[in-house]
Design a protein around this motif. Structure first.
Motif, PDB file in Angstrom:
ATOM      1  N   CYS A 206       0.892  -1.363  -0.600  1.00  0.00           N
ATOM      2  CA  CYS A 206       0.111  -0.008  -0.349  1.00  0.00           C
ATOM      3  C   CYS A 206       0.751   1.092  -0.010  1.00  0.00           C
ATOM      4  N   TYR A 207       1.483   1.269   0.850  1.00  0.00           N
ATOM      5  CA  TYR A 207       2.873   2.474   0.739  1.00  0.00           C
ATOM      6  C   TYR A 207       3.796   3.006  -0.497  1.00  0.00           C
ATOM      7  N   LEU A 208       4.326   1.486  -0.748  1.00  0.00           N
ATOM      8  CA  LEU A 208       4.554   1.703  -2.305  1.00  0.00           C
ATOM      9  C   LEU A 208       4.097   2.386  -2.698  1.00  0.00           C
ATOM     10  N   HIS A 209       3.092   1.683  -2.974  1.00  0.00           N
ATOM     11  CA  HIS A 209       1.835   1.967  -4.265  1.00  0.00           C
ATOM     12  C   HIS A 209       1.669   3.727  -3.849  1.00  0.00           C
ATOM     13  N   ILE A 210       1.697   3.876  -2.159  1.00  0.00           N
ATOM     14  CA  ILE A 210       1.042   5.832  -2.206  1.00  0.00           C
ATOM     15  C   ILE A 210       2.504   6.619  -2.733  1.00  0.00           C
ATOM     16  N   TRP A 211       3.964   6.077  -2.430  1.00  0.00           N
ATOM     17  CA  TRP A 211       4.635   6.622  -2.847  1.00  0.00           C
ATOM     18  C   TRP A 211       4.870   6.734  -4.429  1.00  0.00           C
ATOM     19  N   ILE A 212       4.729   6.171  -5.012  1.00  0.00           N
ATOM     20  CA  ILE A 212       4.635   6.076  -6.172  1.00  0.00           C
ATOM     21  C   ILE A 212       3.957   7.271  -6.850  1.00  0.00           C
ATOM     22  N   PHE A 213       3.004   6.880  -6.458  1.00  0.00           N
ATOM     23  CA  PHE A 213       1.561   7.930  -6.634  1.00  0.00           C
ATOM     24  C   PHE A 213       1.579   9.490  -6.726  1.00  0.00           C
ATOM     25  N   VAL A 214       2.289   9.988  -5.141  1.00  0.00           N
ATOM     26  CA  VAL A 214       2.982  10.796  -4.711  1.00  0.00           C
ATOM     27  C   VAL A 214       3.788  11.992  -6.229  1.00  0.00           C
ATOM     28  N   ILE A 215       4.635  10.518  -6.476  1.00  0.00           N
ATOM     29  CA  ILE A 215       5.676  11.077  -7.183  1.00  0.00           C
ATOM     30  C   ILE A 215       5.548  11.282  -8.658  1.00  0.00           C
ATOM     31  N   ARG A 216       4.163  11.196  -8.903  1.00  0.00           N
ATOM     32  CA  ARG A 216       4.051  10.777 -10.325  1.00  0.00           C
ATOM     33  C   ARG A 216       3.273  12.494 -10.113  1.00  0.00           C
ATOM     34  N   VAL A 217       2.391  12.451  -8.629  1.00  0.00           N
ATOM     35  CA  VAL A 217       1.553  13.532  -9.134  1.00  0.00           C
ATOM     36  C   VAL A 217       2.619  14.962  -8.573  1.00  0.00           C
ATOM     37  N   ARG A 218       3.425  14.748  -8.043  1.00  0.00           N
ATOM     38  CA  ARG A 218       4.487  16.091  -7.781  1.00  0.00           C
ATOM     39  C   ARG A 218       4.987  16.318  -9.016  1.00  0.00           C
ATOM     40  N   ARG A 219       5.920  15.528  -9.754  1.00  0.00           N
ATOM     41  CA  ARG A 219       6.204  15.346 -11.605  1.00  0.00           C
ATOM     42  C   ARG A 219       4.779  15.911 -12.566  1.00  0.00           C
ATOM     43  N   ARG A 220       3.521  16.160 -11.549  1.00  0.00           N
ATOM     44  CA  ARG A 220       2.619  16.160 -12.841  1.00  0.00           C
ATOM     45  C   ARG A 220       2.418  15.427 -13.986  1.00  0.00           C
ATOM     46  N   VAL A 221       2.610  13.957 -13.705  1.00  0.00           N
ATOM     47  CA  VAL A 221       2.174  12.992 -14.558  1.00  0.00           C
ATOM     48  C   VAL A 221       0.611  12.459 -14.649  1.00  0.00           C
ATOM     49  N   LYS A 222       0.281  12.439 -13.559  1.00  0.00           N
ATOM     50  CA  LYS A 222      -1.118  12.874 -13.380  1.00  0.00           C
ATOM     51  C   LYS A 222      -1.543  14.154 -12.396  1.00  0.00           C
ATOM     52  N   PRO A 223      -1.822  14.977 -13.218  1.00  0.00           N
ATOM     53  CA  PRO A 223      -2.393  16.781 -12.679  1.00  0.00           C
ATOM     54  C   PRO A 223      -3.908  16.773 -12.676  1.00  0.00           C
ATOM     55  N   GLU A 224      -4.637  15.685 -13.202  1.00  0.00           N
ATOM     56  CA  GLU A 224      -5.545  15.615 -12.922  1.00  0.00           C
ATOM     57  C   GLU A 224      -5.965  14.901 -11.648  1.00  0.00           C
ATOM     58  N   ASN A 225      -4.672  14.627 -10.440  1.00  0.00           N
ATOM     59  CA  ASN A 225      -4.958  14.418  -9.473  1.00  0.00           C
ATOM     60  C   ASN A 225      -4.776  15.131  -8.834  1.00  0.00           C
ATOM     61  N   ARG A 226      -3.792  15.563  -9.344  1.00  0.00           N
ATOM     62  CA  ARG A 226      -3.341  16.490  -7.818  1.00  0.00           C
ATOM     63  C   ARG A 226      -4.153  16.676  -6.264  1.00  0.00           C
ATOM     64  N   SER A 227      -5.284  17.902  -6.951  1.00  0.00           N
ATOM     65  CA  SER A 227      -5.998  17.921  -6.009  1.00  0.00           C
ATOM     66  C   SER A 227      -6.402  17.307  -4.806  1.00  0.00           C
ATOM     67  N   ARG A 228      -6.241  15.466  -5.122  1.00  0.00           N
ATOM     68  CA  ARG A 228      -6.163  14.911  -4.270  1.00  0.00           C
ATOM     69  C   ARG A 228      -4.869  14.775  -3.480  1.00  0.00           C
ATOM     70  N   ILE A 229      -4.074  15.284  -3.952  1.00  0.00           N
ATOM     71  CA  ILE A 229      -2.747  15.613  -2.691  1.00  0.00           C
ATOM     72  C   ILE A 229      -1.792  17.270  -2.291  1.00  0.00           C
ATOM     73  N   ASN A 230      -3.440  17.723  -1.045  1.00  0.00           N
ATOM     74  CA  ASN A 230      -3.104  18.896  -0.986  1.00  0.00           C
ATOM     75  C   ASN A 230      -1.621  18.145   0.916  1.00  0.00           C
ATOM     76  N   PRO A 231      -1.171  18.633   0.925  1.00  0.00           N
ATOM     77  CA  PRO A 231      -0.212  18.969   2.137  1.00  0.00           C
ATOM     78  C   PRO A 231      -0.161  18.255   3.383  1.00  0.00           C
ATOM     79  N   HIS A 232      -2.027  19.153   3.601  1.00  0.00           N
ATOM     80  CA  HIS A 232      -2.451  18.258   5.485  1.00  0.00           C
ATOM     81  C   HIS A 232      -2.446  16.546   4.760  1.00  0.00           C
ATOM     82  N   ASP A 233      -3.150  16.247   3.862  1.00  0.00           N
ATOM     83  CA  ASP A 233      -3.038  14.741   3.015  1.00  0.00           C
ATOM     84  C   ASP A 233      -1.370  14.192   3.178  1.00  0.00           C
TER      85      ASP A 233
END
Length: 317
Positions: A206-233
């Protein structure tokens, strides 16, 4: 571990043979570690539970597992740890057979409940971050309550076999009534795999996939999901990740020692006593760490801690 003795029901456990003669500083260190663990466990996890129920920002579905984890940690500070502390001070178990068995069962209940709740937290965070649109449907308040109940049902089910294989015995080296790996190699391997390695694997996935997802979002690979990863989350995820890492670090030595001895019983005589004792007290120490992690890494918990403490001080003045 083969040296552990099965104590008769009518035996005064403080009179058992085989108690180690130790230097005073060793028992002082063990007692000090346990006293610190008990005090911080009681205060910290009580603050966690009260904070979750008081603060609306903390009273979200995922934090039901956090409160449940705090309850699992509180169990050992209320009953087994004080008995172990008294055993250290008396250089032997003085509480009788029934308390020995109850202490061992509650220790098992706590550790299994902890790893199952940590698994629940990881799955919750995975669904929230990686599968956001489906999260509210999967983790409604009602369904989350059912998941927490399921965690404790599975935990109770997991400790029942100990009543039939007579695996809960007093070990004078650690002053504790605990699970004895040497009772059955097959049972020990099964316990380590089901109660440690399997949950750790699920949480790691679970955490490995979360880290991969977070890294992709921060690199804007998936910009449509960026709103789901705010600093609090992200900070909340990081807090739970640290809780998992600390649990794995604290419990891994004990589990790997047990697994090694189960696979090759000759290892029992090769493991230094200090390493065996350290592995147990590292595991005991873990029960007080989670509340500290929440206070350090989570702003909402830290602020609620301060408010609760201030209210208690005002009431006492």
């Amino acid at each position: 571990m083969a040296a552990m003795k099965n104590l008769p029901k009518n035996l005064s456990l403080g009179d058992a043979e085989g108690l180690p003669e130790r230097r005073p500083w060793v028992t002082s260190v063990l007692a000090s570690v346990l006293i610190f663990t008990i005090v911080v466990d009681l205060l910290g996890n009580s603050l966690v539970i009260v904070s979750v129920f008081r603060n609306k920002k903390l009273r979200r579905a995922g934090n039901a597992f956090v409160a449940s984890l705090a309850i699992a940690d509180l169990v050992v500070a209320i009953y087994p740890y004080p008995l172990i502390l008294i055993a250290i001070l008396h250089n032997g178990w003085v509480h009788g057979y029934i308390h020995c068995q109850m202490s061992g069962l509650l220790m098992g209940l706590s550790v299994i409940g902890s790893i199952f709740n940590i698994t629940g937290i990881a799955i919750n965070r995975y669904c929230y971050i990686c599968h956001g649109p489906k999260y509210d449907k999967i983790f409604s308040h009602r369904s989350t309550s059912c998941y927490v109940l399921l965690v404790w049902m599975l935990t109770c089910l997991a400790i029942i076999p100990n009543l039939f294989v007579e695996s809960l015995q007093y070990d004078p080296r650690i002053y504790s009534c605990t699970f004895v790996q040497s009772v059955s190699s097959f049972y020990t391997v099964t316990i380590v795999v089901i109660h440690f390695l399997l949950p750790i694997s699920i949480v790691s996935y679970c955490y490995l996939h979360i880290w991969i997802f977070v890294i992709r979002v921060r690199r804007r690979v998936k910009p449509e999901n960026r709103s789901r990863i705010n600093p609090h989350d992200f900070r909340n995820f990081l807090t739970m990740f640290v809780v998992f890492v600390l649990f794995a670090i604290c419990w891994a030595p004990l589990n790997f020692i047990g697994l090694g001895v189960a696979v090759n019983p000759k290892l029992a005589n090769m493991i230094p006593e200090w390493l065996f004792i350290a592995s147990y007290f590292m595991a005991y120490f873990n029960s007080c760490l989670n509340a500290i992690v929440y206070g350090v890494l989570n702003h909402n918990f830290r602020r609620e801690y301060k408010q609760i403490i201030i209210e208690i001080i005002n009431l006492s003045c």
